[in-house]
Design an enzyme around this catalytic site. Sequence first.
Site, PDB file in Angstrom:
ATOM      1  N   THR A 255      30.186 -52.589  35.157  1.00 19.86           N
ATOM      2  CA  THR A 255      30.029 -53.020  36.485  1.00 19.86           C
ATOM      3  C   THR A 255      31.174 -53.902  36.969  1.00 19.86           C
ATOM      4  OG1 THR A 255      28.758 -55.150  37.169  1.00 19.86           O
ATOM      5  CG2 THR A 255      29.661 -55.220  34.561  1.00 19.86           C
ATOM      6  N   ASP A 256      31.184 -54.501  38.301  1.00 18.91           N
ATOM      7  CA  ASP A 256      32.215 -54.861  38.883  1.00 18.91           C
ATOM      8  C   ASP A 256      32.218 -56.449  38.467  1.00 18.91           C
ATOM      9  OD1 ASP A 256      29.951 -55.960  40.259  1.00 18.91           O
ATOM     10  OD2 ASP A 256      30.748 -55.504  42.261  1.00 18.91           O
ATOM     11  N   GLU A 257      31.030 -57.001  37.833  1.00 23.21           N
ATOM     12  CA  GLU A 257      31.079 -58.241  37.280  1.00 23.21           C
ATOM     13  C   GLU A 257      32.201 -58.784  36.230  1.00 23.21           C
ATOM     14  OE1 GLU A 257      27.323 -59.876  37.215  1.00 23.21           O
ATOM     15  OE2 GLU A 257      26.226 -58.355  38.228  1.00 23.21           O
TER      16      GLU A 257
ATOM     17  N   TYR B 267      26.511 -62.173  30.178  1.00 20.80           N
ATOM     18  CA  TYR B 267      26.266 -60.550  30.749  1.00 20.80           C
ATOM     19  C   TYR B 267      27.590 -59.789  30.866  1.00 20.80           C
ATOM     20  CZ  TYR B 267      25.655 -56.405  33.696  1.00 20.80           C
ATOM     21  OH  TYR B 267      25.735 -55.090  34.333  1.00 20.80           O
TER      22      TYR B 267
ATOM     23  N   LYS C  29      29.909 -56.984  29.012  1.00 25.25           N
ATOM     24  CA  LYS C  29      30.347 -55.705  29.500  1.00 25.25           C
ATOM     25  C   LYS C  29      31.765 -55.477  29.285  1.00 25.25           C
ATOM     26  CE  LYS C  29      28.008 -52.960  31.159  1.00 25.25           C
ATOM     27  NZ  LYS C  29      27.284 -51.762  30.723  1.00 25.25           N
TER      28      LYS C  29
HETATM   29  N1  LIG Z   1      21.907 -52.630  38.449  1.00 26.90           N
HETATM   30  C1  LIG Z   1      23.046 -52.848  38.829  1.00 26.90           C
HETATM   31  O1  LIG Z   1      23.395 -53.404  40.051  1.00 26.90           O
HETATM   32  C2  LIG Z   1      24.315 -52.240  38.230  1.00 26.90           C
HETATM   33  C3  LIG Z   1      25.606 -52.379  38.555  1.00 26.90           C
HETATM   34  C4  LIG Z   1      26.803 -51.674  38.223  1.00 26.90           C
HETATM   35  C5  LIG Z   1      26.638 -51.384  36.720  1.00 26.90           C
HETATM   36  N2  LIG Z   1      25.318 -51.396  36.072  1.00 26.90           N
HETATM   37  C6  LIG Z   1      25.230 -50.807  34.833  1.00 26.90           C
HETATM   38  O2  LIG Z   1      24.466 -49.875  34.842  1.00 26.90           O
HETATM   39  C7  LIG Z   1      23.777 -49.710  33.369  1.00 26.90           C
HETATM   40  C8  LIG Z   1      22.311 -49.614  33.682  1.00 26.90           C
HETATM   41  O3  LIG Z   1      21.969 -50.633  34.526  1.00 26.90           O
HETATM   42  P1  LIG Z   1      20.376 -50.828  34.998  1.00 26.90           P
HETATM   43  O4  LIG Z   1      20.340 -51.625  36.313  1.00 26.90           O
HETATM   44  O5  LIG Z   1      19.673 -49.453  35.067  1.00 26.90           O
HETATM   45  O6  LIG Z   1      19.820 -51.506  33.888  1.00 26.90           O
HETATM   46  P2  LIG Z   1      18.173 -51.399  33.309  1.00 26.90           P
HETATM   47  O7  LIG Z   1      18.292 -53.096  32.935  1.00 26.90           O
HETATM   48  O8  LIG Z   1      17.257 -51.250  34.348  1.00 26.90           O
HETATM   49  O9  LIG Z   1      18.088 -50.366  32.457  1.00 26.90           O
HETATM   50  C9  LIG Z   1      18.578 -50.652  30.864  1.00 26.90           C
HETATM   51  C10 LIG Z   1      18.060 -49.483  29.845  1.00 26.90           C
HETATM   52  O10 LIG Z   1      18.710 -49.745  28.877  1.00 26.90           O
HETATM   53  C11 LIG Z   1      17.697 -49.462  27.932  1.00 26.90           C
HETATM   54  N3  LIG Z   1      18.335 -50.267  26.606  1.00 26.90           N
HETATM   55  C12 LIG Z   1      18.366 -51.645  26.527  1.00 26.90           C
HETATM   56  N4  LIG Z   1      18.858 -51.749  25.286  1.00 26.90           N
HETATM   57  C13 LIG Z   1      19.125 -50.645  24.477  1.00 26.90           C
HETATM   58  C14 LIG Z   1      19.382 -50.363  23.259  1.00 26.90           C
HETATM   59  N5  LIG Z   1      19.913 -51.172  22.452  1.00 26.90           N
HETATM   60  N6  LIG Z   1      19.400 -48.897  23.000  1.00 26.90           N
HETATM   61  C15 LIG Z   1      18.913 -47.773  23.794  1.00 26.90           C
HETATM   62  N7  LIG Z   1      18.466 -48.343  25.054  1.00 26.90           N
HETATM   63  C16 LIG Z   1      18.429 -49.400  25.581  1.00 26.90           C
HETATM   64  C17 LIG Z   1      16.461 -50.262  28.465  1.00 26.90           C
HETATM   65  O11 LIG Z   1      15.243 -50.033  27.897  1.00 26.90           O
HETATM   66  C18 LIG Z   1      16.572 -49.895  29.890  1.00 26.90           C
HETATM   67  O12 LIG Z   1      15.695 -48.743  29.779  1.00 26.90           O
HETATM   68  C19 LIG Z   1      24.005 -50.696  32.935  1.00 26.90           C
HETATM   69  O13 LIG Z   1      24.955 -50.630  31.666  1.00 26.90           O
HETATM   70  C20 LIG Z   1      24.438 -51.750  33.701  1.00 26.90           C
HETATM   71  O14 LIG Z   1      25.428 -52.615  33.103  1.00 26.90           O
HETATM   72  C21 LIG Z   1      24.235 -51.817  36.615  1.00 26.90           C
END
Ligand SMILES: NC(=O)c1ccc[n+]([C@@H]2O[C@H](COP(=O)([O-])OP(=O)(O)OC[C@H]3O[C@@H](n4cnc5c(N)ncnc54)[C@H](O)[C@@H]3O)[C@@H](O)[C@H]2O)c1
Length: 352
Positions: A132-134, A158, A162
């Site tokens: 993430t950009d955070e 968080y 990350k």
């Molecule tokens: N949503 C955003 O805006 C955003 C932006 C940039 C980066 N990201 C990154 O992208 C990735 C996905 O984000 P998202 O928004 O889809 O998240 P989300 O919370 O919707 O989904 C996370 C998934 O990971 C699974 N999970 C959690 N802990 C786990 C574990 N220990 N083992 C296996 N599975 C596990 C959960 O069950 C869920 O299905 C993350 O790594 C997040 O940091 C998200």
Amino acid sequence: MILVTGGAGFIGANFVIDWLAQSDERVVTLDKLTYAGNLGNLSPVRDDARHVFVRGDIGDRALAERLLAEYRPRAIVNFAAETHVDRSIHGPAAFIATNVVGTFELLDAARAHFAALPEPERARFRFLHVSTDEVFGSLGPHDAGFSETTAYAPNSPYSASKAAADHLVRAYHHTYGVPVLTTNCSNNYGPRQFPEKLIPLMIHNALAGNPLPVYGDGGNVRDWLYVGDHCAAIRAVLERGRPGETYNIGGNAEMTNLEVVNALCRVLALQRPGRDYAAQINFVRDRPGHDRRYAIDPTKIRAEIGWAPRETFESGLAQTVRWYLDNSAWLAAVTSGEYKKWVSLNYATEDA
Ligand SMILES: NC(=O)c1ccc[n+]([C@@H]2O[C@H](COP(=O)([O-])OP(=O)(O)OC[C@H]3O[C@@H](n4cnc5c(N)ncnc54)[C@H](O)[C@@H]3O)[C@@H](O)[C@H]2O)c1
């Protein structure tokens, strides 16, 4: 075959669905199914013989080793994480367990697997870590956007978790030669996002006639990207990225939270007329340590990988609202009693 972790979550599920729509390469999805993971997210590929779903934890070393030995994926795409900043403030332990220790276990299993691979499998193998950009902290109003050389300055549990994972991934390239790729993306929105995050929360509340809780003065700025564009960027980095490199992904769509909510109210008024949605906006006590502004400088991924977003904020938002309106059963299923308790804990009104 590729191994996708966290593929039952928001971005992971969109990634798996898009992948199988665009390629015949098989996918194994590993997901723990936390509150944020939902098998319903993967319903479009439920009967697809090219997809295998495994419920499990990325921190379960024996399971990761078994999946790598059994399926011999050419790549791991690691989406699995605890992802909600507000939850990390109320309970950081789960973020350390999954985002730091879990990523470490998966990475270390990948290292051992990679070391034992014969050529040409070894040359093709990749570990793509989705971040993430955070991790870069907060920008002032006139600062340039985050680039790949911006120093890390995470401000929430968080983003710190990350950042720690990103450092481990980097170290595994420098120390062990694991062919890693890291992507740092801005805020995503689109279908299948759990309604604790801004846009789906607002859609859910707007349709239910409930207040639309906006933190502080609504002036926090984020750089919004449609999830399908993020998935395309990850596919492109997986194919063309240079091992050991990081790539920032963003949509050049900076907006304040209040601008986002007002835009959403306008789209809802077109797609589901009959209510003055903007009248439901309600300013609530700000999140502690709330980063003021994030913005991405996408120069590197555009120049080196040739990726650019296809959707504008307007086109992406219209598709997103349409999806939530067409999938009210999904929304009802994920907004359970636990969800309601969480929302009332988190969005206390100014005078509560
Ligand atoms: N949503 C955003 O805006 C955003 C932006 C940039 C980066 N990201 C990154 O992208 C990735 C996905 O984000 P998202 O928004 O889809 O998240 P989300 O919370 O919707 O989904 C996370 C998934 O990971 C699974 N999970 C959690 N802990 C786990 C574990 N220990 N083992 C296996 N599975 C596990 C959960 O069950 C869920 O299905 C993350 O790594 C997040 O940091 C998200």
